[in-house]
Enzyme design. Structure first.
Site, PDB file in Angstrom:
ATOM      1  N   ASP A 258      16.799  51.212  46.186  1.00 41.63           N
ATOM      2  CA  ASP A 258      17.773  51.955  45.388  1.00 41.63           C
ATOM      3  C   ASP A 258      19.142  52.022  46.078  1.00 41.63           C
ATOM      4  OD1 ASP A 258      15.606  52.416  43.813  1.00 41.63           O
ATOM      5  OD2 ASP A 258      16.086  54.525  43.485  1.00 41.63           O
TER       6      ASP A 258
ATOM      7  N   TRP B 299      11.763  46.640  43.430  1.00 42.69           N
ATOM      8  CA  TRP B 299      12.560  46.873  44.644  1.00 42.69           C
ATOM      9  C   TRP B 299      12.480  45.720  45.654  1.00 42.69           C
ATOM     10  CZ3 TRP B 299       8.331  50.812  44.670  1.00 42.69           C
ATOM     11  CH2 TRP B 299       8.484  51.746  43.644  1.00 42.69           C
ATOM     12  N   GLY B 300      12.124  44.514  45.185  1.00 41.74           N
ATOM     13  CA  GLY B 300      12.041  43.367  46.102  1.00 41.74           C
ATOM     14  C   GLY B 300      10.722  43.294  46.851  1.00 41.74           C
TER      15      GLY B 300
ATOM     16  N   ASP C  45       9.720  49.785  36.147  1.00 42.26           N
ATOM     17  CA  ASP C  45       9.697  50.255  37.533  1.00 42.26           C
ATOM     18  C   ASP C  45       8.320  50.054  38.180  1.00 42.26           C
ATOM     19  OD1 ASP C  45      10.860  51.470  39.744  1.00 42.26           O
ATOM     20  OD2 ASP C  45      11.710  53.106  38.579  1.00 42.26           O
TER      21      ASP C  45
HETATM   22  C1  GAL Z   1      13.396  54.095  41.014  1.00 40.73           C
HETATM   23  C2  GAL Z   1      14.336  52.999  40.554  1.00 40.73           C
HETATM   24  C3  GAL Z   1      15.640  53.647  40.134  1.00 40.73           C
HETATM   25  C4  GAL Z   1      15.358  54.617  38.998  1.00 40.73           C
HETATM   26  C5  GAL Z   1      14.310  55.643  39.425  1.00 40.73           C
HETATM   27  C6  GAL Z   1      13.863  56.506  38.268  1.00 40.73           C
HETATM   28  O1  GAL Z   1      12.190  53.545  41.404  1.00 40.73           O
HETATM   29  O2  GAL Z   1      14.537  52.086  41.601  1.00 40.73           O
HETATM   30  O3  GAL Z   1      16.561  52.653  39.742  1.00 40.73           O
HETATM   31  O4  GAL Z   1      14.932  53.904  37.865  1.00 40.73           O
HETATM   32  O5  GAL Z   1      13.160  54.997  39.946  1.00 40.73           O
HETATM   33  O6  GAL Z   1      12.910  57.456  38.634  1.00 40.73           O
END
Ligand code: GAL
Length: 375
Positions: free
Chosen positions: A183, A161-162, A126
Site C-alpha cells: 500500500d 500486493w506483489g 484484494d
Molecule cells: C488493502 C489494499 C488497499 C485497499 C484496502 C482496503 O489491502 O491494498 O488498496 O483496497 O485493502 O481495505
C-alpha cells in the site's frame, strides 16, 4: 476484452477509507466531468472497501450499506454512466475483506453476477484474509472466469500486493492489471519504495495486463485515510506523477477531487505526461536503475519514434542527474540528435547528442518528450 492502455480514474480508498457514501461518489463523478479530468482520459470511478453491510442477505448476496448508499448500487452506477464515466467496485479473494466486510472466497460466481447486475465495469480484487491452505492462482482465476461468465465487460484489477511472485502467473488468469506493490501512503518514502520495488518487475507490464504501483497520492494535501500532513508538497506530487507516467502505470487518483487545487489539476492533466503514460507500446524505461540510485535518469521509447527522458533527484539534498547517451546505445558520432521539450515548461532544447547533466532541487525532476532529428 483487451485493455491495451493503463486504466485511468479515481478510487475512494486513499482519502475516504470507510467514510464513503453515495454523495461523495456523485460529486466525484460531477467534478471529473466539469474539471476536464474526464476529457483528459480519467474514466473509472471506483468504490473501494467498506461499502457493504457486514452480513450477506438471505440469498447469499452482498448488500450495500443503506446508510451510505440509500439508493443502492445500480442507481449510483446509472448516475456515473450518465456522466459518460465507468463504474468500479471492490471485493477480495479472502474470506473477509481487509476491513472485515463480506468477501468473495468461494462466492466468486454469485458476487460476479451481483456486480454485473449493478452495472460494474471494473473490479478491484484484494487479498486479505486469504486461507493459507488455499491456492492464490486458482482464487484469481476463478473470479476472472466468473466475471467473464457474466457476459459483461468488467476490467479485472487484481490486488495481492506483489505477493506469491504474482507477476509470473497473473496474466494467465485473465486479469487486466495487478497491484505489484504494498500500500502507498502520502509519504515520499512510500512513493519511492513502491517504485523501487518494480525495478526488476516492470518488464512484466504490457498491454493486456499492467503492473500497478498503487493509486496516486497526488494532491491529497495531508487529508484522508492515507494522508500525512506536511510530508508531501507539490514537488513530491510532480515527481510521483512523473515516475508513474514513465513507468506506464495505471493512474487512479486518490485525492478528494472536491478540494482539487488548480496546480494539481494542471499536473494530473499534463498532456505530455499522459501521452507518455498512455503510450501504446507501454515499454519499460531503460538506462538507470532506480533501486540503488538516488539521482536516476530514465529513457523510455515511445511509439511514433518519440521518446521520454526523465531526470530525477530523489535525494533530500540538491544535486545533479546525468544522461550519458552512449549508455543507451546512442553514439555521439551518429549524426542524429535529440530535440527535447520540457513537459512542465514547454521549453525546447536541442538538437542534443552529448552528455547532459541536470541540476535539481531535492525530490524534483525534469522530464522531456523527445524526437530524433538529423544534426
Ligand atoms: C488493502 C489494499 C488497499 C485497499 C484496502 C482496503 O489491502 O491494498 O488498496 O483496497 O485493502 O481495505
Amino acid at each position: 476484452m483487451i485493455i491495451n492502455k493503463p486504466p485511468m480514474g479515481w478510487n475512494s480508498w486513499n482519502t475516504f477509507g470507510w467514510e464513503i457514501n453515495d454523495q461523495v461518489i456523485r460529486d466525484t463523478a460531477d467534478i471529473m466531468v466539469s474539471s476536464g479530468l474526464k476529457d483528459a482520459g480519467y474514466e473509472y470511478v471506483v468504490i473501494d472497501d467498506c461499502y457493504a453491510l457486514r452480513d450477506r442477505d438471505a440469498d447469499g448476496k452482498i448488500v450495500p450499506d443503506p446508510d451510505k448508499f440509500p439508493y443502492g448500487m445500480k442507481a449510483l452506477s446509472d448516475y456515473v454512466h450518465s456522466k459518460g464515466l465507468k463504474f468500479g467496485m471492490y471485493s477480495c479473494a479472502g474470506v473477509m475483506t481487509c476491513a472485515w466486510y463480506p468477501s468473495s472466497y468461494d462466492k466468486e460466481f454469485i458476487d460476479a453476477q451481483t456486480f454485473a447486475d449493478w452495472g460494474v465495469d471494473y473490479l478491484k480484487y484484494d487479498f486479505c484474509n486469504f486461507p493459507k491452505s488455499a491456492d492464490p492462482v486458482m482464487a484469481y482465476a476463478r473470479m476472472s472466469m466468473a466475471l467473464k461468465a457474466t457476459g459483461r465487460d468488467i476490467v479485472f484489477s487484481a490486488c495481492n500486493w506483489g505477493d506469491c511472485e504474482v507477476e509470473k502467473w497473473i496474466r494467465s488468469t485473465g486479469a487486466h492489471l495487478y497491484r505489484s506493490t504494498g500500500d502507498i501512503g502520502e509519504r515520499f518514502s512510500a512513493i519511492l519504495n513502491n517504485c523501487r520495488s518494480q525495478d526488476e518487475k516492470i518488464r512484466y507490464s504490457a498491454p493486456g495486463c499492467f503492473n500497478d504501483m498503487d493509486m496516486l497520492v497526488v494532491g491529497m494535501d495531508g487529508i484522508g485515510n492515507v494522508g500525512h500532513p506536511g510530508l508531501c508538497g507539490d514537488t513530491e506530487y510532480k515527481t510521483h506523477f512523473a515516475l508513474w507516467c514513465l513507468n506506464s502505470q495505471p493512474l487512479m487518483m486518490g485525492s478528494d477531487l472536491r478540494k482539487l487545487r488548480p496546480e494539481i489539476l494542471e499536473l494530473l492533466t499534463n498532456k505530455d505526461l499522459l501521452r507518455i503514460d498512455q503510450d501504446e507500446e507501454c515499454r519499460p524505461p531503460m538506462y538507470s536503475s532506480i533501486k540503488g540510485d538516488n539521482r536516476p535518469t530514465f529513457f523510455k521509447h515511445l511509439s511514433n519514434r518519440q521518446f521520454a527522458l526523465g531526470f530525477f533527484n530523489l535525494d533530500d539534498t540538491p544535486g545533479s542527474a546525468d544522461f550519458r547517451p552512449w549508455d543507451i546505445g546512442f553514439p555521439t558520432t551518429s549524426g542524429i540528435g535529440m530535440m527535447l521539450r520540457d513537459v512542465f515548461t514547454g521549453e525546447v532544447i536541442g538538437p542534443v547528442n552529448d552528455y547532459m547533466t541536470m541540476y535539481l532541487e531535492p525530490h524534483d525532476c525534469r522530464v522531456y518528450l523527445g524526437e530524433w532529428v538529423t544534426m
